[in-house]
Design an enzyme around this catalytic site. Sequence first.
Site, mmCIF file in Angstrom:
data_model
loop_
_atom_site.group_PDB
_atom_site.id
_atom_site.type_symbol
_atom_site.label_atom_id
_atom_site.label_comp_id
_atom_site.label_asym_id
_atom_site.label_seq_id
_atom_site.Cartn_x
_atom_site.Cartn_y
_atom_site.Cartn_z
ATOM 1 N N PRO A 1 0.810 -1.224 0.000
ATOM 2 C CA PRO A 1 0.000 0.000 0.000
ATOM 3 C C PRO A 1 0.842 1.272 0.000
ATOM 4 O O PRO A 1 1.748 1.429 0.818
ATOM 5 C CB PRO A 1 -0.807 -0.131 1.292
ATOM 6 C CG PRO A 1 -0.945 -1.594 1.484
ATOM 7 C CD PRO A 1 0.347 -2.186 1.007
ATOM 8 N N CYS A 2 0.496 2.156 -0.944
ATOM 9 C CA CYS A 2 1.314 3.357 -1.107
ATOM 10 C C CYS A 2 0.741 4.573 -0.391
ATOM 11 O O CYS A 2 1.428 5.579 -0.213
ATOM 12 C CB CYS A 2 1.469 3.684 -2.591
ATOM 13 S SG CYS A 2 -0.103 4.038 -3.422
#
Length: 372
Positions: free
Chosen positions: A129-130
């Site tokens: 997840p960014c």
Amino acid sequence: MEHGDKNYLIIQEVLKELVKNGDIEIKNVDVTKKYKLDEKPKKKRVIKNKKKKPVEKKQYTMIDLFAGTGAFSHEFEKQNIKCCFANDFCKYSKKIFDMNHDIDLTYGDLNDIKNEDIPSHNILCGGFPCQPFSIAGKQQGFEDERSNVFWKIINIIKHHNPEVVILENVKNLTGHDKGNTFKVISEKLTELDYHIKYSILNTSKITDVPQNRERIYIVCFKDKDKCDAFDFNFEEKENKKIKELLVKGEIDDKYYYTDRFKVYDSVKEGVTKSIDENVLYQYRRYYVRENKNNVCPTLTANMGGGGHNVPLLKDEKGIRRLKPRECFNLQGFPEDYKLPDICDSALYKLAGNAVSVPVVKLIAEKISKLIQ
């Protein structure tokens, strides 16, 4: 004369030839036996080569964490590296992954999956997840609960010790928290005896897909020689025209802006150039911006869901937003990649969260040549 005597052998050959041609007939049994004239020539023994069993080629495997639409596994499968495990906590990811792959994605929180329940593998891929590190987010980094999965990745690596680890994230990862976040990531991987190379790659620069998408790729090898042999030196490519990646045929009216939208006037005023001029626009909450570099702006997870960064275009019918399939095209997915029958907003999110397929292809080709 003894049997080994030269004269004996000559007499024997001459007599055999005469008897064979019918020139003489020997009735003396002793002579026949002495010179072995009644013996039939021995058949030569033919030694057949035994077929060697083919050497079985080692089957390399990979796992696809935070698999999303399955770009990593899609490309590594093409390199004969089989995906043996995939995971995501988005139910729509499971739908699209299962439709396009031979294995089913394991749906759920990665933190809830035991390391020993994950198959042994050669390559670990993870577009983790960014949002915790994104410029568009709050940039909470390791304080964000979503970033906790990085520590789960480290635990999986400790347990399975894969030859190669590939991580993907937003380009801001290197600058987050003045570089401390990336420093922690690098140090933890180095502690596990990995040699690291990383680079920020732009889809529109090294592939023919016209999308401005900058992402950091971190590639780690256990073998230093292989790491030294790997590089991110990819040739720049000429982009396709945006129109080449648009859906052909009639477009549903629901994708077009009309006066039923509150923003219609500002959209109509801002979107002036036709797609024939290779131009897309972005709706930025309160105004419209022309993307002047003739590529699609970065596709995001919140496009199409009422958020900003919705790519717009003007065609002969009017002004419309990109269709979900067009967004997948602009991520480099093949035309035959199946899309599930789900709402558009969910498809936009899947496309926006995806890893650009042609970029993964370039990396997968180089890695497969080094390890196989």
